[in-house]
Scaffold this active site. Structure first.
Site, PDB file in Angstrom:
ATOM      1  N   ARG A  76       2.828 -33.162 -11.440  1.00 30.58           N
ATOM      2  CA  ARG A  76       2.947 -34.371 -12.271  1.00 30.58           C
ATOM      3  C   ARG A  76       3.623 -35.469 -11.455  1.00 30.58           C
ATOM      4  O   ARG A  76       4.686 -35.240 -10.876  1.00 30.58           O
ATOM      5  CB  ARG A  76       3.770 -34.069 -13.528  1.00 30.58           C
ATOM      6  CG  ARG A  76       3.064 -33.115 -14.460  1.00 30.58           C
ATOM      7  CD  ARG A  76       3.943 -32.746 -15.652  1.00 30.58           C
ATOM      8  NE  ARG A  76       3.259 -31.748 -16.477  1.00 30.58           N
ATOM      9  CZ  ARG A  76       2.444 -32.061 -17.477  1.00 30.58           C
ATOM     10  NH1 ARG A  76       2.235 -33.326 -17.785  1.00 30.58           N
ATOM     11  NH2 ARG A  76       1.834 -31.107 -18.170  1.00 30.58           N
ATOM     12  N   CYS A  87     -16.262 -32.211 -12.180  1.00 31.24           N
ATOM     13  CA  CYS A  87     -15.346 -31.418 -11.346  1.00 31.24           C
ATOM     14  C   CYS A  87     -15.811 -31.334  -9.898  1.00 31.24           C
ATOM     15  O   CYS A  87     -15.016 -30.981  -9.015  1.00 31.24           O
ATOM     16  CB  CYS A  87     -15.189 -30.016 -11.918  1.00 31.24           C
ATOM     17  SG  CYS A  87     -14.462 -29.983 -13.562  1.00 31.24           S
ATOM     18  N   CYS A 114      -6.722 -20.612 -18.747  1.00 28.46           N
ATOM     19  CA  CYS A 114      -7.342 -21.944 -18.677  1.00 28.46           C
ATOM     20  C   CYS A 114      -6.563 -22.768 -17.649  1.00 28.46           C
ATOM     21  O   CYS A 114      -5.329 -22.761 -17.654  1.00 28.46           O
ATOM     22  CB  CYS A 114      -7.264 -22.645 -20.026  1.00 28.46           C
ATOM     23  SG  CYS A 114      -7.953 -21.677 -21.395  1.00 28.46           S
ATOM     24  N   CYS A 115      -7.270 -23.489 -16.791  1.00 33.95           N
ATOM     25  CA  CYS A 115      -6.569 -24.217 -15.733  1.00 33.95           C
ATOM     26  C   CYS A 115      -5.785 -25.380 -16.325  1.00 33.95           C
ATOM     27  O   CYS A 115      -6.178 -25.969 -17.332  1.00 33.95           O
ATOM     28  CB  CYS A 115      -7.549 -24.706 -14.677  1.00 33.95           C
ATOM     29  SG  CYS A 115      -8.668 -25.986 -15.250  1.00 33.95           S
TER      30      CYS A 115
END
Lengths: 381, 137
Positions: free
Chosen positions: A16, A85, A203-204
């Site tokens: 982040r 992606c 889940c990514c």
């Protein structure tokens, strides 16, 4: 036709970056890759920038010119690529095409994304798509594959969860990964359910991040002493059959076949693989699609340790999308960086010993139960 | 509530009894049906032949989505693919909440219109949902 080589590479740790924008993330990775190559901005003759979401999230467009100008690259052709992606890997593919065609001898490829913002929401195929209006969010499309794989082949939830455990263990050795703390099978299975049978840890995660590559012609590679070359680069779409086969991914098999033919090798020759493990079931399907194991045996393949570091063909030593993170536009570039660094012996604690051939696989977008885009890039020394 | 959202109106037709038919087309190579309808035949580039298909079939795969639902759909909600009888079509769809708990591959289902969630404009709307044939009134 010249053979494309990797002259420089860099990945900004995924995570982040609330105080940074897409341009600054991309420019930092670009600067680091150029420095790694030993080339100057003025040497770059072709630029490609990959980003999937800045238009939707920030109203931005043609950011590639901004990113490259930040590192002193201007007055040359610059392309901006959005291909879901596979945006990053499509950018790599385009740069290879330009160098092979003689349009440039040095290409700079940058992928960057900033996703950790409140307005992101759930990713889907677009608000005008029929399937989106009926509730098809991305986790559901992979959960439907998982359910069918379990129905047809007897794949167990524990085998799906084993992918998440493995990739988290790999990420623990990768300082650029987002999530590095190990997880257990029990923790993965007990995590909140997202879409049956996929829990949150299958889940990514979304992420901010950037990656960059400097690709060069054979002539420039000789001068620089660059030894990792692109043996194959394939970009294709799904076929959008009227009855999609969810437990077998024909697009993977077809793309892999083309790539192996280009490279003159087969799955048994691979020493390391990065694949698009957006969800645990995806990695199992990619084992099978890439020919690492027969159809239906992906669960046993990961459970037996073949895909782990130290196994027969380590898959996602970076931690994969599941643990390294998935800043969409950066992912496809970062996968190629990861393979290149293994082949250069520069992958640190996660190095696959003696790796000389590696494959980066990516796919993106949903249409009619298939992927909109699939790329495979094979590198070798 | 006026009916289906505009994005769905070109793909489905709601009958008076609330059953829903698929607006397909003979648009694939070798005359295969396509859904949603395509305007042109993939082999000849001639205008495709419109075909309406009764939406009755068997569940191919299904999942229950527990994440926060889009479009005001209930949480959780069930979706999946259904093999439509005699057509070669495998179509994606929502499942009726009352049918969701007992879904399994091979389960017989039919498509009906129900008031479910909102459209892109935020207004309440009808959506086509598959329900178990045993649940049919």
């Amino acid at each position: 036709m010249t053979i494309v080589h990797i002259a420089g590479s860099a990945v900004l740790p995924f995570g982040r970056y609330p105080a940074r924008d897409v341009v600054s993330l991309g420019a930092e990775a670009a600067r680091a890759a150029l420095a790694d190559s030993g080339l100057r901005p003025a040497d770059v003759g072709f630029g490609v920038f990959a980003n999937a979401l800045a238009g939707r999230l920030f109203g931005a467009s043609t950011l590639g010119q901004n990113v490259l100008a930040e590192v002193g690259v201007a007055g040359i052709p610059v392309l901006n690529v959005e291909n879901a992606c596979t945006s990053g890997s499509t950018a790599v593919h385009l740069a290879c095409t330009a160098i092979r065609a003689g349009e440039a001898e040095v290409a700079l490829v940058v992928g960057a994304e900033k996703m950790c913002v409140p307005q992101l929401g759930l990713i889907n195929s677009g608000e005008t798509e029929v399937d989106t209006l009926l509730g098809l969010v991305t986790p559901a499309s992979f959960a439907l594959r998982a359910q069918r794989h379990m129905h047809e082949f007897g794949t167990r939830p524990e085998q799906l969860a084993a992918v998440a455990v493995k990739n988290r263990a790999h990420a623990g050795r990768n300082p650029a990964a987002m999530f590095r703390q190990p997880v257990t099978l029990e923790e993965v299975l007990a995590a909140p359910m997202i879409a049956t049978p996929l829990t949150r840890l299958q889940c990514c995660p979304i992420a901010d991040g950037a990656a960059a590559l400097v690709l060069v012609s054979e002539r420039v590679a000789r001068r620089l002493g660059a030894t990792v070359r692109v043996a194959a680069s394939v970009l294709t779409t799904g076929t959008y059959e009227t009855a999609p086969e969810l437990a077998r991914w024909e697009t993977d098999r077809r793309a892999a076949g083309l790539a192996y033919e280009q490279a003159g090798l087969g799955p048994g020759d691979l020493h390391v693989v990065e694949c698009h493990d957006a969800f645990t079931i995806a990695e199992l399907l990619h084992y099978e699609g890439l020919g690492l194991c027969p159809p239906g045996e992906g669960g046993a393949y990961v459970e037996g340790g073949a895909a782990a570091l130290g196994g027969r063909t380590p898959v996602n030593p970076s931690g994969g999308l599941l643990s390294r993170g998935h800043p969409v536009g950066a992912t496809g570039v970062a996968q190629v960086v990861e393979i290149a660094q293994h082949l250069q012996g520069r992958a640190g604690e996660r190095q696959v010993p003696g790796a000389r051939v590696g494959l980066a696989h990516c796919m993106g977008g949903d249409k009619d139960g298939d992927t909109k885009s699939c790329t495979i890039i094979i590198l070798r020394t | 509530m006026t009916g289906l959202p505009p994005e769905l109106a070109g793909a489905y037709r709601v009958l008076d009894d609330r059953h829903v038919v698929l607006l397909a087309a003979r648009a694939g190579a070798d005359g295969a049906l396509t859904f949603p309808r395509r305007a042109w035949n993939a082999a000849t580039l001639a205008p495709a032949e419109p075909v309406e298909v009764a939406a009755v079939g068997r569940v191919y795969s299904h999942t229950t989505v527990c994440a926060k639902a889009p479009y005001g759909l209930p949480t959780p909600y069930a979706v999946g693919y259904v093999d439509i009888d005699g057509t070669g079509l495998r179509v994606f769809g929502l499942f009726d909440q009352d049918s969701a708990a007992a879904l399994a591959p091979g389960q017989r289902v039919e498509l009906v219109a129900r008031p479910v969630g909102v459209g892109n404009d935020g207004a309440a709307c009808l959506r086509p949902v598959f329900r178990r044939l045993e649940d049919a009134a």
